[in-house]
Design an enzyme around this catalytic site. Sequence first.
Site, PDB file in Angstrom:
ATOM      1  N   TRP A   1     -11.960  12.000   8.077  1.00 11.79           N
ATOM      2  CA  TRP A   1     -10.526  11.755   8.264  1.00 11.79           C
ATOM      3  C   TRP A   1     -10.133  10.516   7.479  1.00 11.79           C
ATOM      4  CZ3 TRP A   1      -8.167   7.512  10.941  1.00 11.79           C
ATOM      5  CH2 TRP A   1      -6.742   7.562  10.906  1.00 11.79           C
TER       6      TRP A   1
ATOM      7  N   TYR B   1      -3.145  11.715   5.348  1.00  6.65           N
ATOM      8  CA  TYR B   1      -3.481  10.432   5.978  1.00  6.65           C
ATOM      9  C   TYR B   1      -2.413   9.374   5.646  1.00  6.65           C
ATOM     10  CZ  TYR B   1      -4.972   5.747   6.460  1.00  6.65           C
ATOM     11  OH  TYR B   1      -4.947   4.426   6.782  1.00  6.65           O
TER      12      TYR B   1
ATOM     13  N   HIS C   1      -9.158   6.765   2.004  1.00  9.26           N
ATOM     14  CA  HIS C   1      -9.645   7.053   3.357  1.00  9.26           C
ATOM     15  C   HIS C   1     -10.903   7.929   3.387  1.00  9.26           C
ATOM     16  CE1 HIS C   1      -8.832   6.835   7.768  1.00  9.26           C
ATOM     17  NE2 HIS C   1      -8.303   5.699   7.359  1.00  9.26           N
TER      18      HIS C   1
ATOM     19  N   ARG D   1       0.870  -1.178   0.000  1.00  9.22           N
ATOM     20  CA  ARG D   1       0.000   0.000   0.000  1.00  9.22           C
ATOM     21  C   ARG D   1       0.903   1.224   0.000  1.00  9.22           C
ATOM     22  NH1 ARG D   1      -3.902   2.511   4.793  1.00  9.22           N
ATOM     23  NH2 ARG D   1      -2.029   3.683   5.312  1.00  9.22           N
TER      24      ARG D   1
ATOM     25  N   GLU E   1     -13.777  -1.368   6.272  1.00  4.51           N
ATOM     26  CA  GLU E   1     -13.096  -1.506   7.566  1.00  4.51           C
ATOM     27  C   GLU E   1     -13.908  -0.920   8.718  1.00  4.51           C
ATOM     28  OE1 GLU E   1      -9.421   0.534   6.462  1.00  4.51           O
ATOM     29  OE2 GLU E   1      -9.906   2.107   7.880  1.00  4.51           O
TER      30      GLU E   1
ATOM     31  N   ARG F   1     -13.502  -5.374   3.413  1.00  9.46           N
ATOM     32  CA  ARG F   1     -12.499  -5.213   4.473  1.00  9.46           C
ATOM     33  C   ARG F   1     -13.042  -5.431   5.878  1.00  9.46           C
ATOM     34  NH1 ARG F   1      -7.930  -3.565   4.005  1.00  9.46           N
ATOM     35  NH2 ARG F   1      -7.824  -1.902   5.565  1.00  9.46           N
TER      36      ARG F   1
ATOM     37  N   GLU G   1      -8.927   1.873  -2.005  1.00 11.46           N
ATOM     38  CA  GLU G   1      -9.663   1.563  -0.780  1.00 11.46           C
ATOM     39  C   GLU G   1     -10.468   2.765  -0.309  1.00 11.46           C
ATOM     40  OE1 GLU G   1      -7.030   0.007   2.171  1.00 11.46           O
ATOM     41  OE2 GLU G   1      -8.274   0.715   3.825  1.00 11.46           O
TER      42      GLU G   1
ATOM     43  N   ASP H   1      -5.105   3.776  -0.237  1.00 12.38           N
ATOM     44  CA  ASP H   1      -6.262   4.065   0.624  1.00 12.38           C
ATOM     45  C   ASP H   1      -6.646   5.538   0.473  1.00 12.38           C
ATOM     46  OD1 ASP H   1      -8.150   4.201   2.626  1.00 12.38           O
ATOM     47  OD2 ASP H   1      -6.922   3.165   4.137  1.00 12.38           O
TER      48      ASP H   1
ATOM     49  N   GLU I   1      -4.294  -7.270   5.149  1.00 13.26           N
ATOM     50  CA  GLU I   1      -3.417  -6.154   5.517  1.00 13.26           C
ATOM     51  C   GLU I   1      -2.492  -6.585   6.649  1.00 13.26           C
ATOM     52  OE1 GLU I   1      -5.464  -2.681   7.003  1.00 13.26           O
ATOM     53  OE2 GLU I   1      -3.760  -1.375   6.602  1.00 13.26           O
TER      54      GLU I   1
ATOM     55  N   HIS J   1      -9.040  -5.743   7.037  1.00 16.23           N
ATOM     56  CA  HIS J   1      -8.330  -4.682   7.755  1.00 16.23           C
ATOM     57  C   HIS J   1      -7.327  -5.328   8.720  1.00 16.23           C
ATOM     58  CE1 HIS J   1      -8.971  -0.922  10.544  1.00 16.23           C
ATOM     59  NE2 HIS J   1      -7.914  -0.762   9.767  1.00 16.23           N
TER      60      HIS J   1
HETATM   61  O1  EZ4 Z   1      -7.703   4.363   9.713  1.00 10.86           O
HETATM   62  O2  EZ4 Z   1      -7.032   1.465  11.654  1.00 10.86           O
HETATM   63  O3  EZ4 Z   1      -6.452   0.724   6.084  1.00 10.86           O
HETATM   64  N1  EZ4 Z   1      -6.207   1.107   7.162  1.00 10.86           N
HETATM   65  C1  EZ4 Z   1      -6.744   2.195   7.736  1.00 10.86           C
HETATM   66  C2  EZ4 Z   1      -6.365   2.462   9.159  1.00 10.86           C
HETATM   67  C3  EZ4 Z   1      -7.538   2.998   9.960  1.00 10.86           C
HETATM   68  C4  EZ4 Z   1      -7.323   2.802  11.423  1.00 10.86           C
HETATM   69  C5  EZ4 Z   1      -8.547   3.250  12.224  1.00 10.86           C
HETATM   70  O4  EZ4 Z   1      -8.479   2.849  13.528  1.00 10.86           O
HETATM   71  O5  EZ4 Z   1      -7.496   2.876   7.105  1.00 10.86           O
HETATM   72  O6  EZ4 Z   1      -5.302   3.380   9.179  1.00 10.86           O
HETATM   73 CO    CO Z   2      -8.177   1.896   5.350  1.00 11.23          CO
END
Ligand code: EZ4
Ligand code: CO
Length: 402
Positions: A402, A159, A212, A147, A262, A283, A236, A210, A339, A312
Amino acid sequence: MKITEAKVIVCSPTRNFVTLLIRTDEGIYGLGDATLNGRELAVATYLEEYCIPCLIGRNPFDTEDIWQYFYIGAYWKRGPVTMSALAAIDMALWDIKGKVLNTPVYNLLGGKSRDRIMVYCHANGTDLSQTLEEVHQHLEMGYKAIRVQTGIPGIASTYGVVAKGEKYEPATRGVPHESSWSTEKYLNFIPRLFSAVRDKFGDDIHLLHDCHHRLTPIEAARFGKEVEPFHLFWMEDPVSEELQESFRIIRNHTTTPIAVGEIFNSVFDCNRLITEQLIDYLRMTIVHGGGITPLQKVAHLAEVYNVRTGFHGATDLSPVTMAAALHFNTAIHNFGIQEHMPHEPLVDEVFPHAYYFRDGFMYAGDKPGLGIDIDMALVDKYPYQRAYLPLNRREDGTMWNW
Ligand code: EZ4
Ligand code: CO
């Protein structure tokens, strides 16, 4: 056989973990993970105050009935706090079953469908050259899938990216850190990142990314299209996933595979995503998805629709969840990838485990049950410390995912 005692253990060896230990009248015990990052004590209280009094005296082999008892029987179905608690109970019971029957849990879930579990690691850097160096280092460690996240020019913090030499860790102690976000800068930069990674490292390695939860569906569609030449293994969490129909918009525009889930805790978070074939990888993993019992059903449903698992596995999922996930991944047919963000050595000391990593793959090990334990003497040395996930705002101050 009867459950005689259940105990919640909260500890913080570098980060917080909530663990459930269930004891039986035959002296065998099982472990389950109940960690919900940044909300640990809510789950601990839910277990102690509401679940444990109802567990005592039950037969630990009755995993289906006990799961339904706490799901249907709670009246207040679903939600991350309750489902993480339920997951811990379920994991601990499967661990007990395996130990009593003297066999690894994967044998109770269908046996071995594969010899090894492909995992992906994290490579991240504050700029392009540092990120490329990180990719190089992880290839040297043997990873076949990586990743890749990078700092974006003009955005102060991104992030998944930390200063050189530090490891990315989701939660931090103290009040939440606030980061800032620009979709425009992000979308302009990321295709250049993957172009550079393919130029330097070729086509064989699997690349993941990701987003996010930060894009809108049409922005995610643009993202997917623009990285198509670099054939990602997946993108992701392209969008915030409350609205399952968002994924149809993305799907209509791009062949970049999609992973999501996740933060899901129920099949009802992803029923349309699966049955309408809007995603490629799910996930939702054992701890936040309510345990092995419901995940088996979800995985079997997903198998019918060509959706594979991609659990996850960040550092906030404890080694107990990693153990459960590896047994599960060993047994189910539609495993995709797992992961792997290695825990700090201290965490591995607190949770001694049979699973291991070798040359890009992980193995569940062959110990009875989940093959996981907890060192109670060490636990007492590392008491709980409040910690939060960061928040995120757009450049003009608007709250954002976030
Ligand atoms: O933001 O595990 O793919 N992994 C992620 C992680 C999550 C955290 C949240 O607790 O997106 O970094
Ligand atoms: Co993630």
